[in-house]
Design a protein around this motif. Structure first.
Motif, mmCIF file in Angstrom:
data_model
loop_
_atom_site.group_PDB
_atom_site.id
_atom_site.type_symbol
_atom_site.label_atom_id
_atom_site.label_comp_id
_atom_site.label_asym_id
_atom_site.label_seq_id
_atom_site.Cartn_x
_atom_site.Cartn_y
_atom_site.Cartn_z
ATOM 1 N N ARG A 246 -8.111 1.026 -1.581
ATOM 2 C CA ARG A 246 -8.699 -0.083 0.024
ATOM 3 C C ARG A 246 -8.556 -1.665 -0.944
ATOM 4 N N LEU A 247 -8.600 -2.228 -1.722
ATOM 5 C CA LEU A 247 -8.722 -2.946 -1.702
ATOM 6 C C LEU A 247 -7.564 -3.679 -2.590
ATOM 7 N N MET A 248 -6.735 -3.230 -3.171
ATOM 8 C CA MET A 248 -5.337 -3.613 -2.612
ATOM 9 C C MET A 248 -4.478 -3.494 -1.733
ATOM 10 N N GLY A 249 -4.798 -3.190 -0.778
ATOM 11 C CA GLY A 249 -4.864 -3.087 0.728
ATOM 12 C C GLY A 249 -4.923 -3.988 0.986
ATOM 13 N N TRP A 250 -6.471 -4.493 0.932
ATOM 14 C CA TRP A 250 -6.786 -5.976 1.356
ATOM 15 C C TRP A 250 -6.290 -6.810 1.107
ATOM 16 N N PRO A 254 -1.878 -9.996 3.855
ATOM 17 C CA PRO A 254 -1.685 -11.115 4.443
ATOM 18 C C PRO A 254 -0.152 -10.989 4.269
ATOM 19 N N GLU A 255 0.135 -10.761 3.376
ATOM 20 C CA GLU A 255 1.784 -10.799 3.100
ATOM 21 C C GLU A 255 2.457 -9.513 3.771
ATOM 22 N N VAL A 257 2.886 -8.009 6.828
ATOM 23 C CA VAL A 257 2.735 -8.371 8.367
ATOM 24 C C VAL A 257 3.004 -6.930 8.966
ATOM 25 N N TYR A 258 3.586 -5.864 8.365
ATOM 26 C CA TYR A 258 4.021 -4.858 8.825
ATOM 27 C C TYR A 258 3.826 -3.814 8.029
ATOM 28 N N GLY A 259 2.347 -3.721 7.687
ATOM 29 C CA GLY A 259 1.671 -2.628 7.034
ATOM 30 C C GLY A 259 0.493 -2.733 7.245
ATOM 31 N N ALA A 260 -0.785 -3.217 5.600
ATOM 32 C CA ALA A 260 -2.208 -3.211 6.025
ATOM 33 C C ALA A 260 -2.098 -4.980 6.446
ATOM 34 N N GLY A 261 -2.352 -5.647 6.393
ATOM 35 C CA GLY A 261 -2.137 -7.127 7.426
ATOM 36 C C GLY A 261 -0.970 -7.107 8.532
ATOM 37 N N PHE A 262 -0.871 -5.717 9.558
ATOM 38 C CA PHE A 262 -0.436 -6.058 10.960
ATOM 39 C C PHE A 262 -1.722 -5.921 11.743
ATOM 40 N N ASP A 263 -2.493 -5.545 11.872
ATOM 41 C CA ASP A 263 -3.017 -5.882 13.055
ATOM 42 C C ASP A 263 -4.007 -8.143 12.711
ATOM 43 N N LEU A 264 -4.314 -7.979 10.724
ATOM 44 C CA LEU A 264 -4.129 -9.339 10.783
ATOM 45 C C LEU A 264 -3.882 -10.568 11.293
ATOM 46 N N ASN A 265 -2.271 -9.999 11.013
ATOM 47 C CA ASN A 265 -1.418 -10.889 11.787
ATOM 48 C C ASN A 265 -1.065 -11.542 13.229
ATOM 49 N N ALA A 350 -22.631 -8.759 13.551
ATOM 50 C CA ALA A 350 -21.641 -9.956 14.699
ATOM 51 C C ALA A 350 -21.293 -10.240 13.410
ATOM 52 N N ALA A 351 -21.560 -10.447 11.971
ATOM 53 C CA ALA A 351 -21.602 -11.314 10.232
ATOM 54 C C ALA A 351 -20.276 -9.772 9.598
ATOM 55 N N GLY A 352 -20.257 -8.905 9.578
ATOM 56 C CA GLY A 352 -19.457 -8.188 9.516
ATOM 57 C C GLY A 352 -18.075 -7.837 10.377
ATOM 58 N N ASN A 353 -18.413 -7.898 11.045
ATOM 59 C CA ASN A 353 -17.110 -8.533 12.262
ATOM 60 C C ASN A 353 -16.282 -9.369 11.850
ATOM 61 N N VAL A 354 -16.940 -10.566 11.850
ATOM 62 C CA VAL A 354 -16.228 -12.061 11.260
ATOM 63 C C VAL A 354 -15.815 -11.633 10.414
ATOM 64 N N LEU A 355 -16.292 -11.327 8.887
ATOM 65 C CA LEU A 355 -16.054 -11.817 7.911
ATOM 66 C C LEU A 355 -14.435 -10.964 7.994
ATOM 67 N N TYR A 356 -14.622 -9.522 8.311
ATOM 68 C CA TYR A 356 -13.861 -8.731 8.217
ATOM 69 C C TYR A 356 -12.338 -9.248 9.071
ATOM 70 N N VAL A 357 -12.702 -9.427 10.282
ATOM 71 C CA VAL A 357 -11.178 -10.041 10.624
ATOM 72 C C VAL A 357 -10.705 -11.203 10.651
ATOM 73 N N PHE A 358 -11.800 -12.183 9.546
ATOM 74 C CA PHE A 358 -10.994 -13.637 9.371
ATOM 75 C C PHE A 358 -10.195 -13.057 7.434
ATOM 76 N N HIS A 359 -10.429 -11.806 7.727
ATOM 77 C CA HIS A 359 -10.369 -10.883 6.127
ATOM 78 C C HIS A 359 -11.153 -12.226 4.559
ATOM 79 N N LEU A 360 -12.122 -12.152 4.834
ATOM 80 C CA LEU A 360 -13.463 -12.767 4.128
ATOM 81 C C LEU A 360 -13.271 -11.883 2.819
ATOM 82 N N VAL A 361 -14.141 -10.390 3.166
ATOM 83 C CA VAL A 361 -14.238 -9.886 2.255
ATOM 84 C C VAL A 361 -13.696 -7.922 3.169
ATOM 85 N N PRO A 362 -13.587 -7.096 2.399
ATOM 86 C CA PRO A 362 -12.570 -5.917 2.640
ATOM 87 C C PRO A 362 -14.156 -4.566 2.426
ATOM 88 N N ILE A 363 -14.824 -4.957 3.850
ATOM 89 C CA ILE A 363 -15.927 -4.261 4.113
ATOM 90 C C ILE A 363 -15.268 -3.755 5.183
#
Length: 413
Positions: A246-250, A254-255, A257-265, A350-363
């Motif tokens: 999970r940490l490696m995927g997180w 960012p790079e 974009v077709y796998g672990a970072g699809f939603d983030l992209n 609220a804080a957990g969602n913001v931290l997750y969607v902005f890719h700040l912590v792998p919670i």
């Protein structure tokens, strides 16, 4: 009237609702939230969002009815910002899920039923709340999927049980003797069921509630904070050791974009394309995956309402937190624990969602309260929000009556 003008009016009314709630003008705050929901209903009509229009009109109509029918507790209750958040979430849900009018009406009926019960005398969180949470988890476990089947809907048992379990934690800290042992044992079983069912987000939030109340009730809070920090560090190290992928995927998201970072992209693209006052409808690109429609709802809010789609939800949660924390001196010890438990769930979500969607912590992925398109989390937070508002408003009302009888100042004025 253009969509941007309606969005601007909605934002101003939503902001007024938050400010009024923070200064303990509960009825005026709820009325402002109702008007903001009316703006969203008009916006939904212009954007052909029939489901969202029906849901927002339901919020709009229920606001003045509640303001007139509710007891004195509503005068200081932070219900307005929660209604604003609910209207935003229902609008976005109507735009992202077709044909779900019946589900939205079910949510509205449950919220109104909860409001109908709010004039009872406040009671402490006891074993019954934990038993309710355990029962919901057991129903999900019996189904084998973690979901409770009701008619044509599947409700996530863990999401529904979380507020009841948080109230149970408050009861454990407020009770003594055998009752505390019973509640603690039931909570331990509930935590085990959450872990077995893979509900890591709900388990994390429940542990956070325990930590918050442990610090609040500790005779030496500095030592309690240190102990909680050490336990958190051990927990993080254990999770990293057990789930290194999970940490490696997180880290690679960012790079990738077709796998672990699809939603983030997709989330980043939605934010970059958002107008200052939005377009009135969420970007379809943020609705491609199931995770996007539940967890990345802030991206939908940004495309629909512009920059206010990010700022207004944060202000709503902040105003509820301010109103609740200001009420603490007026609460009994048990009420303080209950308010802090429910508030911790709201703020941490609220804080957990913001931290997750902005890719700040792998919670674990945590939905934003009342803004998620997930029906179980919407229903769960709606009921918890009503209970939080009831306890805060009732306690302040009782304190005001006592001070008036004694000739003292009104609390918080």
């Amino acid at each position: 009237m253009p969509c941007q003008a309606i969005v601007c009016l909605f934002v101003l009314l939503g902001l007024a609702s938050c400010v009024l709630a923070a200064v303990r003008r509960g009825r005026a705050s709820l009325l402002a939230a109702g008007l903001s929901a009316a703006c969203l209903a008009a916006l939904a009509f212009m954007t052909n969002n029939t489901v969202g229009m029906i849901a927002c009109y339901a919020v709009f109509l229920s606001a003045p009815i509640t303001a007139v029918a509710a007891g004195p507790w509503l005068d200081a209750a932070p219900l307005g910002p929660l209604a604003t958040l609910a209207a935003m979430g229902l609008y976005l849900r109507g735009a992202s899920t077709l044909g779900s009018t019946g589900e939205l009406l079910l949510l509205a009926a449950a919220a109104l039923a909860a409001l109908r019960l709010t004039d009872r005398e406040p009671d402490d969180a006891q074993l019954g709340a934990t038993a309710l949470g355990l029962g919901l988890l057991a129903l999900g476990l019996a189904a084998g999927t973690g979901h409770i089947r009701f008619w044509q809907w599947n409700f996530d048992a863990a999401a529904l049980a979380l507020p009841a379990l948080a109230a149970g934690v408050a009861g454990a800290f407020s009770s003594r003797g055998g009752e505390r042992r019973d509640i603690t044992a039931a909570l331990a079983v509930a935590a085990a069921l959450l872990a077995v069912s893979g509900s890591l987000a709900e388990l994390l939030l429940l542990l956070l509630v325990v930590a918050a109340l442990h610090v609040f009730n500790a005779p030496r809070r500095s030592r309690a904070v240190l102990g909680v920090a050490e336990a958190a560090a051990v927990l993080v190290a254990l999770v990293l050791a057990l789930f290194p992928e999970r940490l490696m995927g997180w880290l690679s998201a960012p790079e990738d974009v077709y796998g672990a970072g699809f939603d983030l992209n997709l989330f980043g693209e939605a934010l970059r394309a958002a107008r200052p006052l939005g377009s009135g409808a969420p970007d379809g690109a943020t609705l491609i995956t199931s995770d996007s429609s539940v967890l990345y709802t802030l991206g939908q809010a940004a495309t629909a309402f512009g920059w206010a789609g990010l700022a207004l939800p944060a202000l709503a949660v902040a105003s509820v937190a301010v109103a609740s924390l200001r009420a603490l001196p007026s609460l009994s010890a048990a009420e303080k624990n209950l308010v802090l438990a429910l508030l911790a769930v709201f703020v941490a979500s609220a804080a957990g969602n913001v931290l997750y969607v902005f890719h700040l912590v792998p919670i674990p992925a945590i939905p934003f309260p009342l803004l998620s398109s997930s029906a179980p989390t919407t229903l769960s937070f709606a009921l918890a929000g009503v209970e939080l508002s009831r306890v805060v408003g009732s306690a302040i009302c009782r304190a005001a009556l006592r001070n008036a009888a004694l000739g003292g100042p009104t609390p918080g004025r």
